[in-house]
Design a protein around this motif. Sequence first.
Motif, PDB file in Angstrom:
ATOM      1  N   ALA A   1      64.887   4.959  32.057  1.00 52.12           N
ATOM      2  CA  ALA A   1      65.337   3.753  32.748  1.00 52.12           C
ATOM      3  C   ALA A   1      66.581   4.082  33.550  1.00 52.12           C
ATOM      4  O   ALA A   1      67.362   4.953  33.171  1.00 52.12           O
ATOM      5  N   VAL A   2      66.742   3.390  34.666  1.00 51.00           N
ATOM      6  CA  VAL A   2      67.930   3.555  35.500  1.00 51.00           C
ATOM      7  C   VAL A   2      68.401   2.187  35.957  1.00 51.00           C
ATOM      8  O   VAL A   2      67.598   1.347  36.381  1.00 51.00           O
ATOM      9  N   ALA A   3      69.701   1.965  35.848  1.00 46.78           N
ATOM     10  CA  ALA A   3      70.309   0.717  36.295  1.00 46.78           C
ATOM     11  C   ALA A   3      71.387   1.060  37.313  1.00 46.78           C
ATOM     12  O   ALA A   3      72.474   1.517  36.932  1.00 46.78           O
ATOM     13  N   PRO A   4      71.119   0.893  38.603  1.00 48.27           N
ATOM     14  CA  PRO A   4      72.137   1.200  39.616  1.00 48.27           C
ATOM     15  C   PRO A   4      73.350   0.282  39.486  1.00 48.27           C
ATOM     16  O   PRO A   4      73.229  -0.898  39.138  1.00 48.27           O
ATOM     17  N   ARG A   5      74.539   0.858  39.759  1.00 43.64           N
ATOM     18  CA  ARG A   5      75.779   0.092  39.761  1.00 43.64           C
ATOM     19  C   ARG A   5      76.565   0.453  41.008  1.00 43.64           C
ATOM     20  O   ARG A   5      76.271   1.452  41.662  1.00 43.64           O
ATOM     21  N   THR A   6      77.561  -0.345  41.318  1.00 47.13           N
ATOM     22  CA  THR A   6      78.342  -0.062  42.522  1.00 47.13           C
ATOM     23  C   THR A   6      79.116   1.244  42.396  1.00 47.13           C
ATOM     24  O   THR A   6      79.418   1.888  43.401  1.00 47.13           O
ATOM     25  N   ASP A   7      79.430   1.650  41.158  1.00 52.13           N
ATOM     26  CA  ASP A   7      80.186   2.885  40.957  1.00 52.13           C
ATOM     27  C   ASP A   7      79.327   4.017  40.404  1.00 52.13           C
ATOM     28  O   ASP A   7      79.844   5.008  39.898  1.00 52.13           O
ATOM     29  N   GLY A   8      78.002   3.893  40.478  1.00 54.54           N
ATOM     30  CA  GLY A   8      77.128   4.948  39.963  1.00 54.54           C
ATOM     31  C   GLY A   8      75.822   4.395  39.445  1.00 54.54           C
ATOM     32  O   GLY A   8      75.216   3.496  40.040  1.00 54.54           O
TER      33      GLY A   8
ATOM     34  N   ASP B   1      75.990   7.843  31.883  1.00 51.41           N
ATOM     35  CA  ASP B   1      76.451   7.235  33.120  1.00 51.41           C
ATOM     36  C   ASP B   1      76.680   8.341  34.141  1.00 51.41           C
ATOM     37  O   ASP B   1      77.131   9.442  33.785  1.00 51.41           O
ATOM     38  N   ALA B   2      76.376   8.059  35.388  1.00 50.53           N
ATOM     39  CA  ALA B   2      76.537   9.043  36.453  1.00 50.53           C
ATOM     40  C   ALA B   2      77.283   8.416  37.618  1.00 50.53           C
ATOM     41  O   ALA B   2      77.007   7.264  37.992  1.00 50.53           O
ATOM     42  N   ASP B   3      78.231   9.170  38.180  1.00 50.54           N
ATOM     43  CA  ASP B   3      78.853   8.718  39.430  1.00 50.54           C
ATOM     44  C   ASP B   3      77.818   8.719  40.557  1.00 50.54           C
ATOM     45  O   ASP B   3      77.794   7.828  41.397  1.00 50.54           O
ATOM     46  N   TRP B   4      76.969   9.753  40.540  1.00 56.88           N
ATOM     47  CA  TRP B   4      75.893   9.883  41.533  1.00 56.88           C
ATOM     48  C   TRP B   4      74.634  10.352  40.823  1.00 56.88           C
ATOM     49  O   TRP B   4      74.685  11.272  40.010  1.00 56.88           O
TER      50      TRP B   4
ATOM     51  N   PHE C   1      66.749   7.200  52.175  1.00 55.57           N
ATOM     52  CA  PHE C   1      66.907   8.186  51.108  1.00 55.57           C
ATOM     53  C   PHE C   1      68.136   7.899  50.241  1.00 55.57           C
ATOM     54  O   PHE C   1      68.268   8.466  49.155  1.00 55.57           O
ATOM     55  N   VAL C   2      69.039   7.069  50.738  1.00 54.28           N
ATOM     56  CA  VAL C   2      70.267   6.739  50.010  1.00 54.28           C
ATOM     57  C   VAL C   2      70.242   5.263  49.650  1.00 54.28           C
ATOM     58  O   VAL C   2      70.146   4.401  50.529  1.00 54.28           O
ATOM     59  N   HIS C   3      70.325   4.982  48.341  1.00 54.27           N
ATOM     60  CA  HIS C   3      70.338   3.614  47.832  1.00 54.27           C
ATOM     61  C   HIS C   3      71.578   3.454  46.961  1.00 54.27           C
ATOM     62  O   HIS C   3      71.530   3.660  45.744  1.00 54.27           O
ATOM     63  N   GLY C   4      72.701   3.135  47.607  1.00 52.76           N
ATOM     64  CA  GLY C   4      73.956   3.061  46.874  1.00 52.76           C
ATOM     65  C   GLY C   4      74.346   4.428  46.353  1.00 52.76           C
ATOM     66  O   GLY C   4      74.518   5.379  47.118  1.00 52.76           O
TER      67      GLY C   4
END
Length: 533
Positions: A157-164, A179-182, A301-304
Amino acid sequence: MASVKLEDLPLRFAYRHHPDQDAATPARHPVVIVGAGPVGLALAIDLATRGVASVVLDDSDRIGEGSRAICFAKRTLEIFDRLGLGEQLVDKGITWQRGRVFLGERELYDFDLLPEAGHRRPAFINIQQYYVEAALAARAASFPDLIDLRWSNRLAAVAPRTDGASLTIDTLDGPYRLDADWLVACDGSRSPTRAMLGLDFAGEVFDDRFLIADVKMTADFPTERWFWFQPPFHGGQSALLHKQPDDVWRIDLQLGRDADAEVEKQPENVVPRIRRMLGHDAFSLEWVSVYTFQCRRLARFVHGRVIFAGDSAHQVSPFGARGANSGIQDAENLAWKLALVLAGEAGPGLIATYDLERGAAADENILNSTRSTDFIAPPSAGERRLRDAVLALAAEAPFARRLVNSGRLSVPTTYETPLTTPDEDGWGGSARLGAPVPDLPLHRPGHGPTHLTALASGRFTLLTMGDSCVAPAGCEHIVIGQDVIDEAGLFAGRFDAGEGSAVLLRPDGHLTARWRHPATVKIAHAIQRAKGF
């Protein structure tokens, strides 16, 4: 690396329990890469050479099976050189630069993909993808403090956030979180990451099916790319022959739109086709697959803070060797930009230029791949008649051969983007603004022979004809005629450079600015521009 035989490198890797799995709160990492294929591993290694740590997750415990991609282009080999494994792959691979195109039994024409002399690397090598992946995995293991390669770790599962992004990972010991910055998705054409974000490809899926058969045999065919239209041994469709290492040969055969993939893959159906082509049965099957052409891509190709690269971002048909080569170039384009962002040295829009530049590259590859597909497998009776007329004319008229398309082979993209400083003067030569630097042989006093591509250090590099200016801090400066000697006299011609001229290379070796009369302030401005400011 170069002393280790590729045949001796491991293809299977043990699962290891990681301390992150026992952490009370999710561990945070600057970069998490999903997929330990060629693109994901190349990205991790490139980041490591720049001091950036990454975690690489792969849901398998082994290198992918089957030879799959086999044609690796000159540009990709130059990238592999910088990553520390080019020599090893070239030594193992089959070097080639010439090809032949046939209509039936008659040769229409031949071609040379690298007519210009003095390049360190050949136009192409053929080598099985599993060898490339094994070499990349071994190279990644040489950065134990910077590359954390986790096999049998599946992104669930992946949950995008504004900071990663927040990730859930499944393992043999149960799930854990990171958690990942990128987050960079390099997880292939069936990308689970893409599906989790609800993203889909746009483009075209073609109807014709093609058979790939890797056969092991001893043969005296030359190390060239041979392509047949309407071969007598294959019912008037198309066929392709390529040599790989270890006496393995790649054969592609067009099957038509109504072919049943599962039936066609059965040895009792494959072997007779190969026997008719070769005229003997002194071969054994190594790997068989059936595929359809697909020319598709994500809109972005870039989503946040989630980025897609390689087949997870775009797909093209295999004819032209554009898939793996384009993916490796995605990784190179992204690595230096991501490193600058993480170091706080990038302009606010630098990551967006990854989407701009590699999106343009994907469009270029899809356009060429679509044209090749339509010529090899015309979608209508009218287009087939036109194709056949072109082939018949090409047998007699040299001008018509330019219209024949058996797969336009992979070339690097020239970036026409805001990162490039526009020319102030007219320029000739083979060097193109926005394109990778053309190679040439040089001599380093006290060190011996080298090549221009070997001097591209992964940093901004200024090349000048004579000591005409001072490079800004942080920019490597190489003076032609002092630091290196151009004994063959090729630099001036390929760069149209006179005494005092200067050219600036980006960290990925693309030519980003040039001047007849350089000044340090102009160079500094060009570097800032290339950093996204």
